[in-house]
Design a protein around this motif. Structure first.
Motif, short mmCIF file in Angstrom:
data_model
loop_
_atom_site.label_atom_id
_atom_site.label_comp_id
_atom_site.label_asym_id
_atom_site.label_seq_id
_atom_site.Cartn_x
_atom_site.Cartn_y
_atom_site.Cartn_z
N LEU A 61 0.89 -1.12 -0.08
CA LEU A 61 -0.18 0.21 -0.08
C LEU A 61 0.94 1.20 0.04
O LEU A 61 0.57 2.26 -0.74
N THR A 62 1.94 1.45 0.92
CA THR A 62 2.81 2.38 0.79
C THR A 62 3.44 2.61 -0.46
O THR A 62 3.72 3.87 -0.97
N ALA A 63 3.92 1.49 -0.91
CA ALA A 63 4.68 1.70 -2.26
C ALA A 63 3.88 2.17 -3.51
O ALA A 63 4.33 2.77 -4.30
N THR A 64 2.77 1.65 -3.50
CA THR A 64 1.93 2.03 -4.56
C THR A 64 0.81 3.12 -4.30
O THR A 64 0.16 3.50 -5.20
N LEU A 65 1.07 3.75 -3.14
CA LEU A 65 0.03 4.62 -2.81
C LEU A 65 -0.36 5.81 -3.86
O LEU A 65 -1.50 6.12 -4.33
N GLN A 66 0.65 6.17 -4.49
CA GLN A 66 0.59 7.32 -5.33
C GLN A 66 0.11 7.04 -6.79
O GLN A 66 -0.37 7.65 -7.64
N VAL A 67 0.14 5.61 -7.05
CA VAL A 67 -0.14 5.13 -8.44
C VAL A 67 -1.49 4.32 -8.36
O VAL A 67 -2.15 3.83 -9.13
N ALA A 68 -1.79 4.17 -6.75
CA ALA A 68 -2.87 3.08 -6.82
C ALA A 68 -4.30 3.52 -7.34
O ALA A 68 -5.16 2.65 -7.88
N ARG A 69 -4.68 4.75 -7.28
CA ARG A 69 -5.71 5.30 -8.05
C ARG A 69 -5.80 4.97 -9.41
O ARG A 69 -6.98 4.54 -9.99
N GLN A 70 -4.66 5.24 -10.02
CA GLN A 70 -4.61 4.85 -11.56
C GLN A 70 -4.76 3.30 -11.81
O GLN A 70 -5.62 3.14 -12.87
N ILE A 71 -4.21 2.60 -11.03
CA ILE A 71 -4.41 1.11 -11.06
C ILE A 71 -5.89 0.63 -10.90
O ILE A 71 -6.21 -0.11 -11.78
N VAL A 72 -6.45 1.09 -9.83
CA VAL A 72 -7.90 0.96 -9.76
C VAL A 72 -8.69 1.08 -10.98
O VAL A 72 -9.66 0.57 -11.50
N LEU A 73 -8.44 2.32 -11.65
CA LEU A 73 -9.08 2.82 -12.70
C LEU A 73 -8.93 1.97 -13.83
O LEU A 73 -9.78 2.00 -14.80
N TRP A 74 -7.84 1.42 -13.83
CA TRP A 74 -7.57 0.26 -15.19
C TRP A 74 -8.59 -0.83 -15.13
O TRP A 74 -8.88 -1.30 -16.07
N PHE A 75 -8.90 -1.06 -13.75
CA PHE A 75 -9.92 -2.25 -13.63
C PHE A 75 -11.23 -1.69 -13.81
O PHE A 75 -11.92 -1.40 -12.83
N GLY A 76 -11.80 -1.66 -15.19
CA GLY A 76 -13.22 -1.26 -15.47
C GLY A 76 -13.99 -2.56 -15.26
O GLY A 76 -13.50 -3.62 -14.72
N MET A 77 -15.38 -2.56 -15.53
CA MET A 77 -16.37 -3.66 -15.44
C MET A 77 -15.91 -4.94 -16.09
O MET A 77 -16.00 -5.82 -15.33
N PRO A 78 -15.08 -4.74 -17.58
CA PRO A 78 -14.75 -6.22 -18.07
C PRO A 78 -13.51 -6.81 -17.06
O PRO A 78 -13.46 -7.99 -16.85
N GLU A 79 -12.85 -5.86 -16.54
CA GLU A 79 -11.68 -6.65 -15.52
C GLU A 79 -12.08 -7.17 -14.57
O GLU A 79 -11.66 -8.17 -13.98
N ILE A 80 -13.32 -6.43 -14.06
CA ILE A 80 -13.75 -6.98 -12.48
C ILE A 80 -14.64 -7.97 -12.77
O ILE A 80 -14.55 -9.15 -12.18
N LEU A 81 -15.06 -8.34 -13.97
CA LEU A 81 -15.86 -9.47 -14.43
C LEU A 81 -15.04 -10.44 -14.51
O LEU A 81 -15.16 -11.72 -13.96
N MET A 82 -13.76 -10.49 -14.89
CA MET A 82 -12.79 -11.51 -15.28
C MET A 82 -12.23 -11.80 -14.02
O MET A 82 -11.88 -12.97 -13.50
N MET A 83 -11.86 -10.71 -12.97
CA MET A 83 -11.50 -11.45 -11.63
C MET A 83 -12.38 -12.08 -10.97
O MET A 83 -12.12 -13.07 -10.20
N ILE A 84 -13.75 -11.90 -11.07
CA ILE A 84 -14.92 -12.66 -10.44
C ILE A 84 -14.78 -14.22 -10.93
O ILE A 84 -14.84 -15.05 -10.19
N LEU A 85 -14.70 -14.16 -12.53
CA LEU A 85 -14.60 -15.32 -13.14
C LEU A 85 -13.29 -16.24 -12.51
O LEU A 85 -13.16 -17.51 -12.44
N PHE A 86 -12.11 -15.51 -12.12
CA PHE A 86 -10.96 -16.08 -11.62
C PHE A 86 -11.43 -16.87 -10.13
O PHE A 86 -10.84 -17.86 -9.97
N GLY A 87 -12.17 -16.26 -9.42
CA GLY A 87 -12.57 -16.52 -8.43
C GLY A 87 -13.82 -17.85 -8.65
O GLY A 87 -13.31 -19.04 -7.92
N ILE A 88 -14.50 -17.83 -9.51
CA ILE A 88 -15.32 -18.83 -9.80
C ILE A 88 -14.47 -20.15 -10.11
O ILE A 88 -14.92 -21.36 -9.78
N ALA A 89 -13.60 -19.90 -10.91
CA ALA A 89 -12.81 -21.06 -11.65
C ALA A 89 -11.99 -21.83 -10.58
O ALA A 89 -11.72 -23.10 -10.69
N SER A 90 -12.01 -21.44 -9.19
CA SER A 90 -11.29 -22.07 -8.22
C SER A 90 -12.10 -23.31 -7.87
O SER A 90 -11.90 -24.17 -7.07
#
Lengths: 357, 654
Positions: free
Chosen positions: B126-155
Motif C-alpha cells: 500500500l505504501t509503495a503503490t499509494l501514489q499510483v494506486a488510484r490509477q491502477i484501480v481505474l484500469w480495472f473497469g467493469m470487464p476486468e472486474i468480471l474477469m476477476m470474479i470468474l477467476f474466483g469462480i474457476a477455483s
C-alpha cells in the motif's frame, strides 16, 4: 480511564458550551430508533445530534440509540408507528430510502408520513454532473448534448437514483440507465469513463468530484434544487452558481414544469433530498412535548460547536425544526392519483419497472 | 511525502493514538477468536465510540481492530475447527486436522507468522503503490472486474473434491440461494416465495454458520470426545515458524493475491481464503496431504487474509468505494469524523492515510506477538471434552447471527442451512464450492449484466488486462480439469466398496433434492423479465444437469461419486437426532426469551444434562459467556431483539 469515561468527559466538555434554558420533559431516558445498521446516514445524524440533545434537555436524559436493521428499514418503522410511546421518550431517525419507498408505494409499508411529527430536518443537496464527452460545455448546456445518449449507473430502480434519470429524461435527454451498482459505483464508473453522467450529494461532490471538475474531466450540470418550507424551489445554497433542474427545464421548454410531472418530481425531490434526513416523534405526541423538542433543536442548531462539528457531514445546509420542518414534510406527503399514474407510466416506459401502491 | 510518513509515525507515538491502537488490536483479537464474529461486526460495535474522537486515534483504533481480527480468528479455526471469522474458513481445512493430531501449536505458530508477514506485505504494498494506486484501480473497469470474479469462480474446479458434477451442482445451489431477493438488473422480486423476509436476500453470515459451523459442532458432539486424539501436545511452535520460512514463495504469492482481490471493489474479498487455498493446492507437487493436515494450506490462507485489508483500503480511502462489509463501516466511520474519502487522502489528509498504514503494520505486529505468547496455552483447549465447549459455541454463533440483522428468524435459517451442511459434509458435496457460488453470485450477475450493456464482445476482448486474466482463468480451469480427469479413484478396499454401495439410497437424496430445487427455481423464474431471469435460469439449468449427472454416477456406483463419511470408521456414540433437538431447542429458547435469558437457560440445561456439570460450574459458565456478551452490548449500546415471551436487554435492565 475507560473509553466510556473519555466519551462522557467529551460530552461534559461540550455541555459547557451550550446556552442555558434546557427543556424539561421529565424523562430520564429517550430511545431513538434507527431503522438501519450502525454507520449509515441516519445513524450518523443521530449520533451527531445525541450529545447536544442530551444537554438541551433538563436532567440530561440518557439517549439510547437503537439500531434495527433489515428490510430496508420498513419493518422497524412499522413497529415504531405501532408501539412508540407518545410522551416524547421515543424518537425515530428517518431517511430518504424510507421516504422514497413511501412515495413510490410499497406493500410492506404500514404507515404514512402523517404518522410522524418531524422535529428536526437536515436537507441534503445533490449535484448532477456530466462528462465533457457528452458535448456539454457548461452548466445547463442541454443544447450541446443534443442526441448523445448519456450513460447513468444507479443502485435500485425504486430508490432515489431514479430521480436523476427522471429529471434528465424530462429535459429531453436520452439516458441509458444501468442498475445494480454498489455504493459509490456510479462515481468510480464515471472516473473510468464507462458512465457519462452521475449524481452525488454535495458533500461527496466536493470531496470526490470537484478535483475532476478542476482537471476538466467533469462538468457540474445542475442541482436538484431545494424546496423551501413555503413550497417554492430555491437554488442549492452550497452551489448558488448552478441552475436547478427546474430552471434548466424552463430554459429548454420555454415554460416551467407543471401538472402531474411537476408534482411527481416535487414529491420525489422532497422524499430523497429535502426531507432526506429527519428526526421525528410519533404522531399524537402532545403539543407541549413537540414544542419542547422544537426549542431544544433550535438551541442545538444555534450552537456554534454543533455547527462546526457537523458542517462536514451535513454539508452546511439550513436545518429546519418545528413548523418549518412540518411544512416541508407536508409538501411531499402523498402524491395525488394523477401524479402517481403519470410516474407509474414513466417508470414503465423508461425503466421497464412496475410500481404500485 | 516521506516527511508526512514520518510525521504520521511520530504522531502515532507521541499522542494517545498508540493506546487506541493497542486497544483496537486487543479487541480485534477477541472479536477474531469469538466464532464467526468478524471485522464488520467488530466495527459496528466500535462505531458508537468513534463519534467525537480525533481522526488519528479513531482510525488507529479501527484499523488496529480490523487488522488483528484475521490473526485472532486463526486460533478458533485451528483449535475448534470453526471459522473465527468468515475470512479464515479455509484455515480450518488443514489447521483443524493438525490440531486433531496434536500439532495445534505448530499450526498456530505457522498461522500467526504467515498472518504477520501477509499483513506487513499488505501495508508495504500500500505504501509503495499509494501514489499510483488510484490509477491502477481505474484500469480495472467493469470487464476486468468480471474477469476477476470468474477467476474466483474457476477455483471451484479445484475445490470440488473427487466429483466435478457434485461440485458444480452445489456451487449452482449456492448461486441460486444467493439470487433470492431483488434482481439487480430489473429490480424485480425473485424466488422470494412471497415472503418479505426474503426480499433483502439471505444473510451471508447465517449461511456461513449453517454450512460451515453447524456440521462441525454436530459431528464433534456426536463423537463425544476431546478434539485432539493425543493426551499431550508437543510444543511445535518452532517447527511452525520453520514451516513458514520454508514456504516463503507461498506467503508472497498468497499475500499478493489477497491484496489484489482486496483492492478490487465488487470482486468478493469474502472468498479470498478459498481462492488462495485452491491456488495453493493447485501449485503444490504433492497434493495428497491437503485436507488431512498439510501446513501449506494454513500458511497460504493466513498470509492472504491479513493482506486483504491493505488492498481494501485503496478503493475505500482513495475513491470512497468500499469493497466489503467491514470497509463500508470504516467509510462510515471516516465520514462520521468529518473526513470525506477521496483524492484528498493523498493531499490534505495524507498524514491520516499514513497513520492508517502504520496502524495496519503495527497492529499486525502487536496481534501476532500476543498470539505467539498464547499459542501453547491456547492449544490446551483441544484437550477439553467437546461437550463442554459445544454449548458455548452455539451461544457464540447465535450472537454472531443476531448481530447482523437483529432478526431471530435468522437463527432458524442457520438451522436450515445447518441441515444442508450436514448432508454436504457427509456425502462429499464441497462446501467451499457452495460458498464461492453464494458469495460471488450477485457480483458476477451484476458485473456480467453491466459489462454486456456497456461493451461489445470485441470491445471486451480488446482490453489487455481482460486478455491476460482470460489466459489465467483458462490455465486454472484446464489444469484443474486435467487433474480431475487423470486421477482415477478406486475403492480403498472391497469392504469399503460394499459399505459405500449399501448407503447409496441415502447418498442419492442430496442430488435429487438439488435437482428438485433447480427445477422449482426454473419454474418460479419463468414469468420474470428476460434480464431478471436469464442469469439464474442459466445457473439453475447447469445445476440441474450437474445434479442429475451426480445422481446417475451414484446410482451406477462410480467410485469417484460415492462418498459417505459415516462409513470411514469414526465412532458416533451420540445419535444425530439428539444433537439436532439440542440445536433446535437452543434456537427456540433464544427466540422465546431473547438472547441473554435464552442462552443462560440453554447453557444451564445443556451443561446439566449432557456434561452432567456441577451447579457451580454451570453458574461460572453462564456468567462468563453471557457476561462477556452483555458487557460488549452494554458498552457499545447495541441492542439485540427482544424475546417473544420475555424482553431482557442490558439497556432495559440497568
Amino acid at each position: 480511564m475507560t473509553l466510556k469515561s473519555i466519551l462522557f468527559a467529551g460530552i461534559g466538555a461540550l455541555g459547557l458550551a451550550l446556552p442555558a434554558g434546557a427543556q424539561d420533559l421529565g424523562l430520564s431516558r429517550i430511545n431513538v430508533t434507527v431503522p438501519f445498521g450502525e454507520g449509515g446516514g441516519s445513524d450518523t445524524l443521530v449520533r451527531a445530534v445525541a450529545p447536544y440533545l442530551q444537554q438541551a434537555l433538563t436532567g440530561n436524559p440518557t439517549i439510547l440509540i437503537r439500531n434495527e436493521p433489515g428490510g430496508g428499514g420498513l419493518p422497524s418503522t412499522n413497529r415504531f408507528v405501532q408501539n412508540a410511546a407518545r410522551d416524547g421518550s421515543d424518537l425515530i431517525s428517518l431517511s430518504s430510502s424510507i421516504f422514497v419507498a413511501s412515495a413510490l408505494g410499497n406493500p410492506q409499508i404500514q404507515f404514512s408520513l402523517g404518522d410522524f411529527t418531524p422535529v428536526f430536518v437536515a436537507p441534503v443537496g445533490a449535484v448532477i454532473y456530466v462528462s465533457p464527452s457528452t458535448g456539454a460545455t457548461g452548466p445547463g448546456d442541454v443544447a450541446s448534448i443534443g442526441d448523445t445518449t448519456l450513460i447513468y449507473g444507479g443502485g435500485r430502480q425504486d430508490s432515489s437514483d431514479a430521480l436523476t434519470v427522471l429529471e434528465l429524461s424530462l429535459l429531453g435527454i436520452d439516458v441509458q440507465s444501468i442498475w445494480g451498482l454498489e455504493r459509490g459505483g456510479g462515481r468510480i464508473g464515471f472516473e473510468r469513463g464507462e458512465l457519462t453522467v452521475d449524481q452525488q450529494t454535495s458533500v461527496a461532490f466536493n470531496a470526490s468530484v470537484q478535483p475532476l471538475v478542476d482537471a476538466g474531466t467533469a462538468i457540474p450540470f445542475m442541482t436538484t434544487g431545494l424546496i423551501a418550507a413555503d413550497g417554492s424551489i430555491v437554488r442549492d445554497p452550497v452551489f448558488p452558481e448552478l441552475p436547478t433542474f427546474f430552471e434548466v427545464y424552463e430554459q429548454v421548454h420555454g415554460e416551467p414544469l407543471s401538472g402531474p410531472a411537476y408534482r411527481a418530481v416535487m414529491a420525489l425531490n422532497i422524499a430523497a433530498l429535502t426531507a432526506g434526513k429527519t428526526i421525528a416523534l410519533p404522531e399524537g405526541t402532545p403539543q407541549p412535548v413537540i414544542d419542547a423538542y422544537t426549542a431544544a433543536f433550535d438551541a442545538i442548531i444555534a450552537n456554534p460547536e454543533f455547527q462546526a462539528s457537523t458542517e462536514a457531514s451535513l454539508g452546511g445546509y439550513p436545518l429546519m425544526t418545528g413548523a418549518e420542518a412540518q411544512a416541508a414534510f407536508d409538501v411531499g406527503d402523498t402524491m395525488d392519483d394523477e401524479a402517481y399514474a403519470w410516474l407509474q407510466d414513466w417508470y414503465r416506459t423508461n425503466l421497464n419497472f412496475e410500481i404500485a401502491r | 511525502m516521506g516527511g508526512s510518513m514520518l510525521d504520521a509515525f511520530v504522531g502515532l507515538f507521541t499522542t494517545t493514538a498508540i493506546f487506541y491502537l493497542m486497544f483496537g488490536a486487543v479487541l480485534g483479537l477477541v472479536v477474531g477468536i469469538l466464532p464467526a464474529l468478524g471485522g464488520a461486526a467488530g466495527l459496528s460495535l466500535m462505531i458508537p465510540f468513534i463519534y467525537g474522537m480525533d481522526p488519528a486515534s479513531a482510525m488507529a483504533m479501527a484499523i488496529g481492530m480490523l487488522a488483528t481480527v484475521t490473526t485472532g480468528d486463526t486460533i478458533t479455526s485451528v483449535l475448534l475447527g470453526i471459522p473465527g471469522s468468515a475470512s479464515s474458513q479455509a484455515t480450518v481445512l488443514d489447521g483443524f486436522p493438525l490440531a486433531k493430531q496434536g500439532q495445534g501449536a505448530r499450526a498456530l505458530s505457522a498461522g500467526f507468522l504467515s498472518s504477520l508477514l501477509g499483513g506487513l506485505f499488505g501495508a508495504a504494498l500500500l505504501t509503495a503503490t499509494l501514489q499510483v494506486a488510484r490509477q491502477i484501480v481505474l484500469w480495472f473497469g467493469m470487464p476486468e472486474i468480471l474477469m476477476m470474479i470468474l477467476f474466483g469462480i474457476a477455483s471451484v474446479a479445484a475445490l470440488s473434491g473427487r466429483s466435478l458434477a457434485k461440485g458444480v451442482a452445489i456451487c449452482a445451489f449456492g448461486m441460486i440461494a444467493a439470487s433470492i431477493g431483488f434482481a439487480p438488473a430489473t429490480g424485480e422480486e425473485r424466488l422470494t416465495l412471497g415472503l418479505f423476509y426474503l426480499y433483502d436476500g439471505l444473510p451471508l453470515i447465517a449461511c456461513v454458520i449453517g454450512v460451515f459451523v453447524v456440521p462441525e459442532i454436530v459431528d464433534l458432539v456426536r463423537q463425544n470426545r476431546t478434539i485432539s486424539d493425543r493426551p499431550n501436545i508437543g510444543s511445535g511452535t518452532r517447527q511452525g515458524l520453520a514451516d513458514v520460512l520454508r514456504n516463503k514463495w507461498i506467503v508472497l504469492r498468497s499475500a499478493g493475491v489477497g491484496s489484489l482481490v482486496g483492492a478490487m471493489p465488487g470482486v468478493g474479498g469474502a472468498v479470498v481464503d478459498w481462492i488462495v487455498y485452491g491456488q495453493t493446492v493447485r501449485a503444490a507437487k504433492d497434493k495428497s496431504r491437503f485436507g488431512k493436515g498439510d501446513i501449506r494450506g494454513v500458511i497460504g490462507v493466513e498470509s492472504s487474509n491479513n493482506a486483504v485489508l491493505g488492498g481494501a483500503l485503496v478503493p475505500t480511502l482513495l475513491f470512497g468505494v468500499p469493497g466489503s462489509g467491514s470497509t463500508a463501516l470504516l467509510l462510515s466511520a471516516l465520514i462520521m469524523l468529518g473526513i470525506q474519502p477521496g483524492p484528498a487522502m493523498l493531499g490534505a489528509n495524507i498524514e491520516l492515510t499514513y497513520t492508517m498504514i502504520w496502524s495496519l503494520a503495527l497492529a499486525n505486529i502487536i496481534g501476532a506477538g500476543l498470539c505467539f505468547g498464547l499459542a501453547r496455552h491456547l492449544a490446551k483447549i483441544t484437550l477439553i471434552p467437546f461437550v463442554w465447549i459445544a454449548p458455548f459455541l452455539i451461544v457464540a454463533i447465535s450472537f454472531a447471527t443476531l448481530q447482523v440483522n437483529r432478526d431471530p428468524r435468522d437463527l432458524f435459517l442457520v438451522l436450515l442451512f445447518g441441515a444442508a451442511g450436514v448432508f454436504m459434509r457427509r456425502f462429499g458435496f464441497s462446501r467451499p464450492a457452495f460458498l464461492i457460488g453464494f458469495v460471488l453470485q450477485s457480483n458476477l450477475e451484476r458485473s456480467f449484466y453491466q459489462t454486456s450493456q456497456l461493451y461489445s464482445f470485441w470491445g471486451f476482448l480488446s482490453r489487455p488486462i481482460v486478455l491476460l486474466l482470460l489466459l489465467v482463468v483458462a490455465t486454472v480451469l484446464i489444469n484443474s480439469l486435467r487433474n480431475q480427469l487423470s486421477t482415477r479413484t478406486t475403492f480403498a478396499t472391497a469392504e469399503m466398496a460394499a459399505r459405500l454401495k449399501a448407503t447409496r439410497p441415502l447418498q442419492l437424496l442430496m442430488p435429487l433434492a438439488l435437482a428438485g430445487i433447480f427445477a422449482a427455481a426454473l419454474w418460479m423464474l419463468r414469468d420474470l423479465q428476460a434480464l431478471g431471469r436469464g442469469y439464474p435460469q442459466t445457473v439453475a439449468a447447469v445445476g440441474l444437469v450437474a445434479a442429475l449427472i451426480a445422481a446417475w454416477q451414484i446410482y451406477r456406483a462410480q467410485p469417484a461419486a460415492l462418498e459417505d463419511q459415516e462409513q470411514e470408521g469414526t465412532a458416533y456414540p451420540v445419535p444425530i437426532l439428539r444433537v439436532a433437538l439440542w440445536l433446535l431447542g437452543a434456537m427456540v429458547l433464544l427466540t422465546a426469551f431473547g438472547f441473554f435469558a435464552g442462552s443462560a437457560l440453554f447453557l444451564t440445561l445443556f451443561l446439566a444434562i449432557e456434561a452432567r456439570a456441577r451447579p457451580w460450574a454451570i453458574a461460572a459458565g453462564v456468567i462468563g459467556i453471557v457476561g462477556l456478551y452483555l458487557f460488549l452490548m452494554y458498552q457499545s449500546g447495541t441492542f439485540l431483539p427482544d424475546g417473544w415471551m420475555l424482553a431482557l436487554n442490558p439497556w432495559n435492565y440497568f
